[in-house]
Design a protein around this motif. Sequence first.
Motif, PDB file in Angstrom:
ATOM      1  N   ARG A   1       0.917  -1.276   0.115  1.00  0.00           N
ATOM      2  CA  ARG A   1      -0.141  -0.111  -0.140  1.00  0.00           C
ATOM      3  C   ARG A   1       0.792   1.351   0.107  1.00  0.00           C
ATOM      4  N   PHE A   2       2.066   1.131   0.361  1.00  0.00           N
ATOM      5  CA  PHE A   2       3.119   2.154   0.597  1.00  0.00           C
ATOM      6  C   PHE A   2       3.610   2.765  -1.094  1.00  0.00           C
ATOM      7  N   ILE A   3       3.210   2.110  -1.909  1.00  0.00           N
ATOM      8  CA  ILE A   3       3.743   2.141  -3.403  1.00  0.00           C
ATOM      9  C   ILE A   3       2.584   2.874  -3.927  1.00  0.00           C
ATOM     10  N   TYR A   4       2.433   3.765  -4.490  1.00  0.00           N
ATOM     11  CA  TYR A   4       1.413   4.607  -5.279  1.00  0.00           C
ATOM     12  C   TYR A   4       2.098   5.214  -6.579  1.00  0.00           C
ATOM     13  N   ARG A   5       0.811   5.069  -7.525  1.00  0.00           N
ATOM     14  CA  ARG A   5       1.256   5.649  -8.912  1.00  0.00           C
ATOM     15  C   ARG A   5       0.414   7.112  -8.867  1.00  0.00           C
ATOM     16  N   THR A   6       1.189   8.068  -8.927  1.00  0.00           N
ATOM     17  CA  THR A   6       0.630   9.247  -8.941  1.00  0.00           C
ATOM     18  C   THR A   6       0.476  10.004 -10.367  1.00  0.00           C
ATOM     19  N   HIS A   7       0.986   9.532 -11.295  1.00  0.00           N
ATOM     20  CA  HIS A   7       1.005   9.926 -12.525  1.00  0.00           C
ATOM     21  C   HIS A   7       1.173   8.970 -13.687  1.00  0.00           C
ATOM     22  N   LYS A   8       0.869   9.060 -15.090  1.00  0.00           N
ATOM     23  CA  LYS A   8       1.154   7.819 -16.040  1.00  0.00           C
ATOM     24  C   LYS A   8       2.569   7.436 -15.918  1.00  0.00           C
ATOM     25  N   GLY A   9       3.497   8.474 -15.737  1.00  0.00           N
ATOM     26  CA  GLY A   9       5.073   8.095 -15.678  1.00  0.00           C
ATOM     27  C   GLY A   9       5.700   7.894 -14.468  1.00  0.00           C
ATOM     28  N   PHE A  10       5.096   8.003 -13.412  1.00  0.00           N
ATOM     29  CA  PHE A  10       5.560   7.926 -11.946  1.00  0.00           C
ATOM     30  C   PHE A  10       4.934   6.815 -10.904  1.00  0.00           C
ATOM     31  N   MET A  11       5.473   6.188 -10.043  1.00  0.00           N
ATOM     32  CA  MET A  11       5.149   5.576  -8.917  1.00  0.00           C
ATOM     33  C   MET A  11       5.995   5.973  -7.732  1.00  0.00           C
ATOM     34  N   VAL A  12       5.618   6.054  -6.636  1.00  0.00           N
ATOM     35  CA  VAL A  12       6.362   6.613  -5.667  1.00  0.00           C
ATOM     36  C   VAL A  12       6.192   5.976  -4.208  1.00  0.00           C
ATOM     37  N   ASN A  13       7.050   5.655  -3.342  1.00  0.00           N
ATOM     38  CA  ASN A  13       6.907   5.027  -2.155  1.00  0.00           C
ATOM     39  C   ASN A  13       6.409   6.168  -1.136  1.00  0.00           C
ATOM     40  N   LEU A  14       5.520   6.208  -0.460  1.00  0.00           N
ATOM     41  CA  LEU A  14       4.983   7.085   0.183  1.00  0.00           C
ATOM     42  C   LEU A  14       5.653   7.437   1.764  1.00  0.00           C
ATOM     43  N   ASN A  15       6.463   6.335   1.988  1.00  0.00           N
ATOM     44  CA  ASN A  15       7.485   6.519   3.070  1.00  0.00           C
ATOM     45  C   ASN A  15       8.366   7.647   2.823  1.00  0.00           C
ATOM     46  N   PHE A  16       8.700   7.815   1.492  1.00  0.00           N
ATOM     47  CA  PHE A  16       9.621   9.144   1.302  1.00  0.00           C
ATOM     48  C   PHE A  16       9.177  10.208   0.785  1.00  0.00           C
ATOM     49  N   VAL A  17       7.671  10.653   0.908  1.00  0.00           N
ATOM     50  CA  VAL A  17       7.163  11.781   0.678  1.00  0.00           C
ATOM     51  C   VAL A  17       7.405  12.721   1.571  1.00  0.00           C
ATOM     52  N   GLN A  18       7.970  13.917   1.221  1.00  0.00           N
ATOM     53  CA  GLN A  18       8.266  15.024   2.201  1.00  0.00           C
ATOM     54  C   GLN A  18       7.324  15.992   2.177  1.00  0.00           C
ATOM     55  N   SER A  19       6.672  16.222   0.979  1.00  0.00           N
ATOM     56  CA  SER A  19       5.412  17.345   0.891  1.00  0.00           C
ATOM     57  C   SER A  19       4.682  17.240  -0.287  1.00  0.00           C
ATOM     58  N   LEU A  20       3.384  17.666  -0.004  1.00  0.00           N
ATOM     59  CA  LEU A  20       2.415  17.364  -1.268  1.00  0.00           C
ATOM     60  C   LEU A  20       2.073  18.909  -1.729  1.00  0.00           C
ATOM     61  N   GLU A  21       2.173  19.437  -2.810  1.00  0.00           N
ATOM     62  CA  GLU A  21       1.768  20.805  -3.362  1.00  0.00           C
ATOM     63  C   GLU A  21       0.638  20.271  -4.290  1.00  0.00           C
ATOM     64  N   SER A  22      -0.110  21.447  -4.890  1.00  0.00           N
ATOM     65  CA  SER A  22      -1.239  21.261  -5.599  1.00  0.00           C
ATOM     66  C   SER A  22      -1.024  20.007  -6.777  1.00  0.00           C
ATOM     67  N   ASN A  23      -0.082  20.010  -7.536  1.00  0.00           N
ATOM     68  CA  ASN A  23       0.200  18.939  -8.522  1.00  0.00           C
ATOM     69  C   ASN A  23       1.503  18.186  -8.622  1.00  0.00           C
ATOM     70  N   GLU A  24       2.144  18.444  -7.579  1.00  0.00           N
ATOM     71  CA  GLU A  24       3.324  17.587  -7.469  1.00  0.00           C
ATOM     72  C   GLU A  24       3.714  17.221  -5.966  1.00  0.00           C
ATOM     73  N   VAL A  25       4.504  16.105  -5.901  1.00  0.00           N
ATOM     74  CA  VAL A  25       5.065  15.392  -4.386  1.00  0.00           C
ATOM     75  C   VAL A  25       6.427  15.766  -4.504  1.00  0.00           C
ATOM     76  N   THR A  26       7.104  16.222  -3.483  1.00  0.00           N
ATOM     77  CA  THR A  26       8.150  16.239  -3.153  1.00  0.00           C
ATOM     78  C   THR A  26       8.893  15.417  -2.212  1.00  0.00           C
ATOM     79  N   LEU A  27       9.869  14.511  -2.921  1.00  0.00           N
ATOM     80  CA  LEU A  27      10.386  13.277  -2.327  1.00  0.00           C
ATOM     81  C   LEU A  27      11.471  13.786  -1.166  1.00  0.00           C
ATOM     82  N   LYS A  28      11.992  12.893  -0.460  1.00  0.00           N
ATOM     83  CA  LYS A  28      13.011  13.347   0.718  1.00  0.00           C
ATOM     84  C   LYS A  28      14.416  13.267  -0.057  1.00  0.00           C
ATOM     85  N   ASN A  29      14.391  12.924  -1.360  1.00  0.00           N
ATOM     86  CA  ASN A  29      15.766  13.052  -2.150  1.00  0.00           C
ATOM     87  C   ASN A  29      15.662  14.526  -2.893  1.00  0.00           C
ATOM     88  N   ASN A  30      14.628  15.347  -2.586  1.00  0.00           N
ATOM     89  CA  ASN A  30      14.520  16.545  -3.141  1.00  0.00           C
ATOM     90  C   ASN A  30      13.839  16.628  -4.612  1.00  0.00           C
TER      91      ASN A  30
END
Length: 109
Positions: free
Chosen positions: A56-85
């Motif tokens: 459940r911690f792997i999530y597809r955010t866009h047609k070109g990306f999947m992210v690990n929610l454990n590494f999400v630093q912040s969420l803005e209107s249309n993008e996620v910033t990960l802990k690796n910036n």
Amino acid sequence: MRIPEIPIGGRKKVVPSDVILFEAEINYTRLHLSNGQYVMVATTLKKLEKSFSPFRFIYRTHKGFMVNLNFVQSLESNEVTLKNNRKVLVSRRRRELLLKNMGEMNYKV
């Protein structure tokens, strides 16, 4: 309980919690790992999404990306910033479900 390694193509396997980001590149996928390295595999993001669906911690955010929610630093209107910036796009249709998933995992949004 130990998390099993998931096959990602060829003879390569990876532990799901070690992957920060899955990035589609036509018929290939680049996996960004928590140790700073990345792996390129000849497997589509769609196939990898099916393989990683039990986690459940792997999530597809866009047609070109999947992210690990454990590494999400912040969420803005249309993008996620990960802990690796790294900034990753979030599609309009997937944003609401992303917020719900992050809320269920007790993330601060």
